[in-house]
Design an enzyme around this catalytic site. Structure first.
Site, PDB file in Angstrom:
ATOM      1  N   GLU A 219      16.160  37.725  25.712  1.00 46.91           N
ATOM      2  CA  GLU A 219      14.804  38.142  25.320  1.00 46.91           C
ATOM      3  C   GLU A 219      13.782  37.080  25.739  1.00 46.91           C
ATOM      4  O   GLU A 219      12.658  37.403  26.116  1.00 46.91           O
ATOM      5  CB  GLU A 219      14.753  38.421  23.809  1.00 46.91           C
TER       6      GLU A 219
ATOM      7  N   GLU B  72      26.362  37.605  26.921  1.00 44.29           N
ATOM      8  CA  GLU B  72      25.559  38.697  26.368  1.00 44.29           C
ATOM      9  C   GLU B  72      25.014  39.549  27.514  1.00 44.29           C
ATOM     10  O   GLU B  72      23.949  39.230  28.076  1.00 44.29           O
ATOM     11  CB  GLU B  72      24.375  38.128  25.576  1.00 44.29           C
TER      12      GLU B  72
ATOM     13  N   LYS C 245      16.576  36.986  14.897  1.00 40.90           N
ATOM     14  CA  LYS C 245      15.419  37.236  15.774  1.00 40.90           C
ATOM     15  C   LYS C 245      14.121  37.210  14.948  1.00 40.90           C
ATOM     16  O   LYS C 245      13.940  36.330  14.108  1.00 40.90           O
ATOM     17  CB  LYS C 245      15.578  38.570  16.507  1.00 40.90           C
TER      18      LYS C 245
ATOM     19  N   HIS D 141      18.344  32.847  25.431  1.00 39.49           N
ATOM     20  CA  HIS D 141      18.562  34.247  25.055  1.00 39.49           C
ATOM     21  C   HIS D 141      17.821  35.144  26.051  1.00 39.49           C
ATOM     22  O   HIS D 141      16.721  34.810  26.495  1.00 39.49           O
ATOM     23  CB  HIS D 141      18.050  34.493  23.634  1.00 39.49           C
TER      24      HIS D 141
ATOM     25  N   GLY E 137      21.008  45.112  21.583  1.00 44.53           N
ATOM     26  CA  GLY E 137      20.161  46.051  20.836  1.00 44.53           C
ATOM     27  C   GLY E 137      20.293  47.489  21.294  1.00 44.53           C
ATOM     28  O   GLY E 137      19.470  48.335  20.957  1.00 44.53           O
TER      29      GLY E 137
ATOM     30  N   ASN F 132      22.010  36.105  14.661  1.00 47.32           N
ATOM     31  CA  ASN F 132      20.678  35.893  15.240  1.00 47.32           C
ATOM     32  C   ASN F 132      19.709  36.887  14.603  1.00 47.32           C
ATOM     33  O   ASN F 132      19.709  38.059  14.948  1.00 47.32           O
ATOM     34  CB  ASN F 132      20.752  36.102  16.761  1.00 47.32           C
TER      35      ASN F 132
ATOM     36  N   SER G 279      25.256  44.396  20.662  1.00 51.38           N
ATOM     37  CA  SER G 279      25.577  45.584  19.861  1.00 51.38           C
ATOM     38  C   SER G 279      26.891  45.472  19.096  1.00 51.38           C
ATOM     39  O   SER G 279      27.600  46.473  18.909  1.00 51.38           O
ATOM     40  CB  SER G 279      25.564  46.843  20.735  1.00 51.38           C
TER      41      SER G 279
HETATM   42  C1  PEP Z   1      21.476  39.162  20.182  1.00 51.75           C
HETATM   43  O1  PEP Z   1      20.360  39.096  19.697  1.00 51.75           O
HETATM   44  O2  PEP Z   1      21.925  38.195  20.767  1.00 51.75           O
HETATM   45  C2  PEP Z   1      22.225  40.411  20.058  1.00 51.75           C
HETATM   46  C3  PEP Z   1      23.431  40.446  20.531  1.00 51.75           C
HETATM   47  O3  PEP Z   1      21.596  41.466  19.432  1.00 51.75           O
HETATM   48  P1  PEP Z   1      22.280  42.833  18.942  1.00 51.75           P
HETATM   49  O4  PEP Z   1      23.533  42.447  18.185  1.00 51.75           O
HETATM   50  O5  PEP Z   1      21.250  43.453  18.067  1.00 51.75           O
HETATM   51  O6  PEP Z   1      22.607  43.622  20.157  1.00 51.75           O
END
Ligand code: PEP
Length: 249
Positions: free
Chosen positions: A94, A164, A9, A92, A170, A7, A208
């Protein structure tokens, strides 16, 4: 089969996404064991269409459930299939947090993706408060119940669920793999309760994940792969992740 879903983003500029779509073709892996799915931003989908070569696949980070009309700023399921996308990330955190995307909206998107023959990557996960107060499972179960409402077992078979935890995204610190194993087990159990006997295509972990910790998740029971944000936006790190998944799956 393990999945690595990248992803990107809004991390990369146009030329960087074009370059990464191309360079990702240099990563070698056994497509019988692993699927690598790149999710660039909408405006980079033409690059994905032109540059992403099999066995790599690609998808979008979002879309709208209506097929056409007065929906300023949105992209329809058909817009994604016109760009030959096979996947779309839905719900997601976000988007749920920053853009107030509700379970009702997420449900419409899951249904629209399935109708358009896109594979939904449905994201669910608890906040830190919910985890600390012992309500993580309750939150995830509620999201699954709401987001998958009205679907058949056949439809659920075409969905990838990404667990998640919001607090791990992040953050530089993933959940403990043992906790992920437990939540993945409960996710499968809950889905089987919502629609009797239903089994999703995959249940993957996100939050992460990077080259240093991906092995721990890939060897964890019931974890079918990872949704990777930040660490998937640089070629070297994406390649390392795929190499490790290939080695341990
Ligand atoms: C994500 O955007 O779904 C995600 C898991 O981001 P990150 O790996 O940066 O934590």
């Amino acid at each position: 089969m393990k999945y690595i879903l990248a992803n990107w983003k809004m991390y990369l500029r146009e030329f960087e996404q074009a370059a990464l779509c191309r360079r990702a073709n240099l990563i070698k892996y056994d497509a019988k064991k692993l699927r690598l799915v790149l999710c660039p931003s909408h405006f980079a989908l033409p690059y994905a269409k032109n540059f992403v070569k099999k066995p790599n696949e690609y998808g979008a980070q979002n879309f709208f459930w209506e097929s056409r009309g007065a929906f300023t700023g949105e992209a329809s399921p058909q817009d994604l299939t016109d760009f030959k996308c096979h996947y779309v990330i839905i719900g997601h955190s976000e988007r749920r947090t920053l853009l107030n995307e509700t379970d009702g909206m997420v449900r419409k998107k899951v249904a629209a993706a399935l109708s358009a023959k896109l594979t939904p990557i449905l994201c669910v996960g608890e906040t830190l408060d919910e985890r600390n107060s012992g309500h993580a499972l309750e939150r995830v179960r509620e999201e699954l119940r709401e987001d998958l409402k009205g679907l058949t077992a056949e439809e659920i078979k075409r969905i990838i669920v990404a667990y998640e935890p919001v607090w791990a995204i992040g953050a530089g610190q993933p959940i403990a793999p043992t906790e992920a194993v437990e939540m993945h087990r409960r996710i499968r159990e809950t889905i089987g309760e919502i629609v009797h006997g239903a089994v999703p295509q995959a249940v993957i972990y996100g939050g992460s994940v990077d080259a240093k910790n991906v092995r721990d998740f890939i060897i964890a029971e019931g974890v079918d792969g990872c949704l990777v944000g930040g660490a998937s936006t640089k070629f070297d790190s994406l390649k390392q992740i795929v190499d490790i998944v290939q080695k341990y799956s």
